[in-house]
Design an enzyme around this catalytic site. Structure first.
Site, PDB file in Angstrom:
ATOM      1  CB  CYS A   1      10.275   5.352   6.041  1.00  0.00           C
ATOM      2  SG  CYS A   1      10.347   4.989   4.229  1.00  0.00           S
TER       3      CYS A   1
ATOM      4  CE  LYS B   1      11.527  -0.050   7.867  1.00  0.00           C
ATOM      5  NZ  LYS B   1      11.426  -0.033   6.163  1.00  0.00           N
TER       6      LYS B   1
HETATM    7  N1  SAJ Z   1      16.119  14.094   9.203  1.00  0.00           N
HETATM    8  C1  SAJ Z   1      16.524  15.175  10.265  1.00  0.00           C
HETATM    9  N2  SAJ Z   1      17.483  15.233  10.937  1.00  0.00           N
HETATM   10  C2  SAJ Z   1      18.346  14.120  10.628  1.00  0.00           C
HETATM   11  C3  SAJ Z   1      18.318  13.047   9.743  1.00  0.00           C
HETATM   12  C4  SAJ Z   1      17.057  13.246   9.160  1.00  0.00           C
HETATM   13  O1  SAJ Z   1      15.552  16.136  10.514  1.00  0.00           O
HETATM   14  O2  SAJ Z   1      19.626  14.122  11.417  1.00  0.00           O
HETATM   15  C5  SAJ Z   1      15.031  14.206   8.480  1.00  0.00           C
HETATM   16  C6  SAJ Z   1      15.238  14.204   7.044  1.00  0.00           C
HETATM   17  O3  SAJ Z   1      15.431  15.489   6.558  1.00  0.00           O
HETATM   18  C7  SAJ Z   1      13.849  13.712   6.450  1.00  0.00           C
HETATM   19  C8  SAJ Z   1      13.522  12.656   7.539  1.00  0.00           C
HETATM   20  O4  SAJ Z   1      14.246  13.018   8.563  1.00  0.00           O
HETATM   21  O5  SAJ Z   1      12.780  14.593   6.259  1.00  0.00           O
HETATM   22  C9  SAJ Z   1      13.734  11.198   7.120  1.00  0.00           C
HETATM   23  O6  SAJ Z   1      15.093  11.078   6.554  1.00  0.00           O
HETATM   24  P1  SAJ Z   1      16.214   9.907   6.847  1.00  0.00           P
HETATM   25  O7  SAJ Z   1      17.141  10.214   5.891  1.00  0.00           O
HETATM   26  O8  SAJ Z   1      16.366   9.867   8.112  1.00  0.00           O
HETATM   27  O9  SAJ Z   1      15.175   8.440   6.367  1.00  0.00           O
HETATM   28  P2  SAJ Z   1      14.305   8.166   5.105  1.00  0.00           P
HETATM   29  O10 SAJ Z   1      12.903   8.413   5.407  1.00  0.00           O
HETATM   30  O11 SAJ Z   1      14.850   8.558   3.713  1.00  0.00           O
HETATM   31  O12 SAJ Z   1      14.940   6.473   5.262  1.00  0.00           O
HETATM   32  C10 SAJ Z   1      14.357   5.750   6.278  1.00  0.00           C
HETATM   33  C11 SAJ Z   1      15.887   4.978   6.837  1.00  0.00           C
HETATM   34  N3  SAJ Z   1      15.858   4.561   8.041  1.00  0.00           N
HETATM   35  C12 SAJ Z   1      16.706   4.450   9.162  1.00  0.00           C
HETATM   36  O13 SAJ Z   1      17.747   5.045   8.785  1.00  0.00           O
HETATM   37  C13 SAJ Z   1      16.573   4.102  10.470  1.00  0.00           C
HETATM   38  C14 SAJ Z   1      15.874   3.867   5.786  1.00  0.00           C
HETATM   39  O14 SAJ Z   1      17.069   3.126   6.204  1.00  0.00           O
HETATM   40  C15 SAJ Z   1      14.670   2.980   5.786  1.00  0.00           C
HETATM   41  O15 SAJ Z   1      14.796   1.960   4.773  1.00  0.00           O
HETATM   42  C16 SAJ Z   1      13.605   3.790   5.260  1.00  0.00           C
HETATM   43  O16 SAJ Z   1      13.565   5.027   6.064  1.00  0.00           O
HETATM   44  C17 SAJ Z   1      12.259   3.069   4.904  1.00  0.00           C
HETATM   45  O17 SAJ Z   1      11.918   2.764   3.829  1.00  0.00           O
HETATM   46  O18 SAJ Z   1      11.614   2.702   6.119  1.00  0.00           O
END
Ligand code: SAJ
Length: 419
Positions: free
Chosen positions: A270, A216
């Site tokens: 996360c 994780k």
């Molecule tokens: N972000 C960027 N650029 C990108 C993708 C995301 O700047 O290309 C930023 C987003 O704007 C945001 C942050 O990253 O601020 C996180 O967003 P996210 O969509 O990547 O993830 P979370 O936090 O909503 O959910 C993540 C997920 N993990 C992965 O994709 C590896 C989810 O599957 C997990 O279950 C969750 O964390 C968790 O609970 O740990």
């Protein structure tokens, strides 16, 4: 022995949907939360969090009598712990995980445990947390045996099965995603698979507890490192006068390259948190993961500097205006697109900083919320048309409403490259 009654400890963004999924499969579910407001809301068949489709599932489960919420644990056949694992509140440069919620939850369920029960830790945890939880359970219940001492013959089985669902898609991903099952013994894993197969259609892949914990943390650290790469590129490209968005789309045409998107920083509970659990444990070894955290955490400061620069350029080119007359519009407050979640949001923090430093009017355009949090008193929540009339524009979140609009201004800081 089958699972007739399932208890979920912690009825937040993960625990409540999980409890609701079991209940929708006609299992009797006892949800436990220390928050009386959450318990009362759920028992009315309503929800206290925002997650698409969850309200209907909870309403049906409560009305049909399969789900109830309480504030202290009752006997069950399986216990799933889904409580927060925040940082310790100390001054350390490397934030350390705080396991006190897991400890409290395990000490609360220990008195109602009986032979044959299964305890699963779902909370994202540093390596070793599941074994630690089993020790806390054993300390309260010396009359029962646990896997760390009794192995396959333990009275109570213990496993770590981390949640991996994406906020906004939780109901679908809980069912469809593969599940990592990390039992402390093979029997613990087999019992956990049996439990999750109640509603999980993805594959339940078995490993040990420590590997499941690290899996994780690895997933979220991988994403953090990749976003840091994109964020660093955006800063390099700005210096070299190259459009980073064009650059990334060109590079991504290579069959083995898939660069993520830069932004104002990394938010949520996360991705910006979990890598620290690795760094805190192995600080000398986790160099790349540590640097990625620093790169992503520093991005909001870079954005704020860009806003300051835009304001001073505007004043230079409009010498009749004073600083107090300069209006700034910030587009988006949520931590990512098309959600209303403001927790740990870089966009929110950048807007707050602009509000604190700027003498003139600061406006926010956030189509997903109606009321601003108290911490933003002084900020005006306005519609897109009103924001349009500002002097400086700061695009912070690529919500669909912004993507379908256009805005042209000489004084634009576009952190998502959509305008
Ligand atoms: N972000 C960027 N650029 C990108 C993708 C995301 O700047 O290309 C930023 C987003 O704007 C945001 C942050 O990253 O601020 C996180 O967003 P996210 O969509 O990547 O993830 P979370 O936090 O909503 O959910 C993540 C997920 N993990 C992965 O994709 C590896 C989810 O599957 C997990 O279950 C969750 O964390 C968790 O609970 O740990």
């Amino acid at each position: 022995m089958s699972f007739n009654t399932i208890s979920v400890i912690g009825l937040g963004y993960i625990g409540l949907p999980t409890a609701a999924m079991f209940a929708s499969c006609k299992k009797h579910v006892i949800g436990v939360d220390v928050n009386q407001h959450a318990v009362d809301t759920i028992n009315r068949g309503e929800i206290h969090i925002v997650e698409p489709d969850l309200d209907k599932i909870v309403h049906t489960a409560v009305t049909e009598g399969y789900l109830k919420a309480v504030t202290s644990p009752e006997p069950a056949d399986a216990f799933l712990i889904a409580v927060p694992t925040p940082f310790k509140n100390n001054d350390s440069t490397i934030p350390e995980p705080d396991l006190s919620y897991i400890r409290k939850a395990s000490e609360a369920i220990a008195p109602v445990l009986k032979k044959g029960d299964l305890v699963i830790l779902e909370s994202t945890s540093p390596v070793g947390a599941t074994e630690q939880m089993a020790e806390w359970l054993a300390a309260v219940r010396p009359d029962l045996s646990f896997p760390q001492n009794a192995g396959e013959n333990a009275d109570v089985n213990v496993a770590h099965c981390p949640e991996r669902v994406l906020p906004g898609h939780v109901v679908r991903e809980l069912v469809e995603n593969d599940r990592v099952i990390g039992g402390m013994t093979a029997k613990c894993s087999a019992r956990s698979v049996e439990l999750y197969k109640t509603f999980v259609q993805g594959e339940c892949v078995i490993t040990n507890a420590r590997t499941a914990e690290m899996a994780k943390l690895t997933e979220n650290s991988c994403r953090d490192v990749q976003i840091a790469f994109a964020n660093e590129l955006s800063i390099i490209c700005d210096k070299l006068d190259i459009d980073v968005w064009e650059l990334i789309s060109l590079a991504n045409r290579h069959p083995r390259i898939n660069i993520l998107q830069p932004g104002p920083g990394v938010g949520g509970h996360c991705i910006a948190v979990d890598p620290w659990f690795i760094v805190a444990r192995t600080p000398k070894e986790a160099q790349l993961i540590h640097t990625a955290r620093k790169v992503n955490d520093s991005k909001p400061h870079w954005v704020i500097d860009k806003v300051k620069l835009a304001v001073s350029e505007f004043l230079q080119e409009n010498p009749t205006k004073t600083m107090q007359e300069v209006k700034i519009a910030c587009y988006g407050l949520a931590f990512k697109p098309d959600i209303d979640d403001l927790r740990e949001s870089p966009a929110l923090n950048i807007t707050k900083s602009i509000l604190n430093m700027h003498a003139g009017t600061v406006m926010a355009i956030e189509p997903n919320i109606n009321v601003l949090p108290d911490s933003l008193s002084g900020l005006e929540l306005v519609d897109f048309g009103t924001g349009n009339r500002a002097d400086i524009h700061v695009l912070l979140v690529d919500h669909k409403q912004f993507k379908s609009a256009t805005l042209q201004s000489k004084y634009l800081v576009d952190t998502k490259g959509i305008w």
